[in-house]
Scaffold this motif. Structure first.
Motif, PDB file in Angstrom:
ATOM      1  N   ARG A  91       0.810  -1.225   0.000  1.00  0.00           N
ATOM      2  CA  ARG A  91       0.000   0.000   0.000  1.00  0.00           C
ATOM      3  C   ARG A  91       0.839   1.269   0.000  1.00  0.00           C
ATOM      4  NH1 ARG A  91      -5.665  -0.359   1.455  1.00  0.00           N
ATOM      5  NH2 ARG A  91      -6.243  -2.536   1.548  1.00  0.00           N
ATOM      6  N   SER A  92       2.010   1.226   0.606  1.00  0.00           N
ATOM      7  CA  SER A  92       2.845   2.431   0.631  1.00  0.00           C
ATOM      8  C   SER A  92       3.456   2.718  -0.744  1.00  0.00           C
ATOM      9  CB  SER A  92       3.950   2.300   1.683  1.00  0.00           C
ATOM     10  OG  SER A  92       4.848   1.274   1.341  1.00  0.00           O
ATOM     11  N   GLU A  93       3.537   1.710  -1.589  1.00  0.00           N
ATOM     12  CA  GLU A  93       4.084   1.907  -2.935  1.00  0.00           C
ATOM     13  C   GLU A  93       2.985   2.173  -3.964  1.00  0.00           C
ATOM     14  OE1 GLU A  93       7.410   1.820  -4.209  1.00  0.00           O
ATOM     15  OE2 GLU A  93       7.907   2.052  -2.103  1.00  0.00           O
ATOM     16  N   ILE A  94       1.828   1.575  -3.770  1.00  0.00           N
ATOM     17  CA  ILE A  94       0.783   1.687  -4.778  1.00  0.00           C
ATOM     18  C   ILE A  94       0.222   3.106  -4.870  1.00  0.00           C
ATOM     19  CG2 ILE A  94      -1.263   1.063  -3.448  1.00  0.00           C
ATOM     20  CD1 ILE A  94      -1.921  -0.816  -5.885  1.00  0.00           C
ATOM     21  N   ASP A  95       0.432   3.916  -3.834  1.00  0.00           N
ATOM     22  CA  ASP A  95      -0.051   5.290  -3.935  1.00  0.00           C
ATOM     23  C   ASP A  95       0.807   6.128  -4.874  1.00  0.00           C
ATOM     24  OD1 ASP A  95       1.654   4.822  -1.833  1.00  0.00           O
ATOM     25  OD2 ASP A  95       0.949   6.416  -0.562  1.00  0.00           O
ATOM     26  N   ALA A  96       1.876   5.561  -5.430  1.00  0.00           N
ATOM     27  CA  ALA A  96       2.643   6.245  -6.478  1.00  0.00           C
ATOM     28  C   ALA A  96       1.936   6.105  -7.832  1.00  0.00           C
ATOM     29  CB  ALA A  96       4.052   5.666  -6.578  1.00  0.00           C
ATOM     30  N   CYS A  97       0.951   5.218  -7.891  1.00  0.00           N
ATOM     31  CA  CYS A  97       0.214   4.975  -9.136  1.00  0.00           C
ATOM     32  C   CYS A  97      -0.942   5.961  -9.285  1.00  0.00           C
ATOM     33  CB  CYS A  97      -0.360   3.555  -9.133  1.00  0.00           C
ATOM     34  SG  CYS A  97       0.880   2.264  -9.121  1.00  0.00           S
ATOM     35  N   LEU A  98      -1.510   5.964 -10.476  1.00  0.00           N
ATOM     36  CA  LEU A  98      -2.716   6.753 -10.700  1.00  0.00           C
ATOM     37  C   LEU A  98      -3.800   6.281  -9.728  1.00  0.00           C
ATOM     38  CD1 LEU A  98      -2.904   6.608 -14.617  1.00  0.00           C
ATOM     39  CD2 LEU A  98      -2.178   8.550 -13.228  1.00  0.00           C
TER      40      LEU A  98
END
Length: 165
Positions: A91-98
């Motif tokens: 979850r901490s990385e996926i917020d870099a996505c659209l």
């Protein structure tokens, strides 16, 4: 990734954008760090994944494999390339996505589809890190190791695991 696949040419047509989308999907599904992958995080690759995820849930690929070759590849990657049939979401990385792509990965609809159709479980990754200073490194030795704080994670209602690294 020294041996990464960069392009697939099928029926004389390049599918490099699809391949980049497949790479990004694989990184996300394995809970890997993606924020530093600027090329993978391009909006066009993220939108490609959204289209493939949507198509995966609605199109029957077996009907015309020539027409849906990249979708077939995506389905194979998304359903049979996961260790122990678990998709790990960081979850901490996926917020870099659209936001649209994040919503797809976190949506109950997509997770339910994976569970019901392919028996794939979705779990969240817990990322921990040890930040050390130069001074700590210089003062360390085999007898004087650098250790993290104690980390404790709940496995289930009755069990916990604790460790130091």
């Amino acid at each position: 990734e020294p041996l990464a696949l960069l392009d697939v040419i099928y029926n004389g047509q390049s599918h490099s954008e699809h391949v980049m989308g497949l790479h990004l999907y694989q990184h996300i599904a394995q809970g890997m760090h993606i924020k530093h992958h600027k090329e993978l995080l391009k909006a066009k690759h993220q939108r490609r994944i959204i289209k493939l995820m949507n198509s995966m849930m609605t199109v029957k690929v077996s009907a015309n494999i020539n027409r849906y070759y990249m979708l077939y590849m995506f389905k194979k990657l998304a359903t049979s390339n996961l260790k122990e049939k678990i998709m790990w979401i960081n979850r901490s990385e996926i917020d870099a996505c659209l936001p649209e792509l994040s919503q797809w990965f976190l949506s109950e609809k997509f997770q339910h589809y994976l569970t019901q159709t392919y028996d794939i479980r979705v779990k969240n990754v817990d990322v921990i890190s040890l930040q050390i200073s130069r001074q700590q490194v210089e003062n360390s030795s085999f007898r004087k190791s650098i250790l993290s704080d104690l980390y404790t994670f709940e496995i289930n209602a009755n069990d916990k695991v604790s460790f130091v690294f």
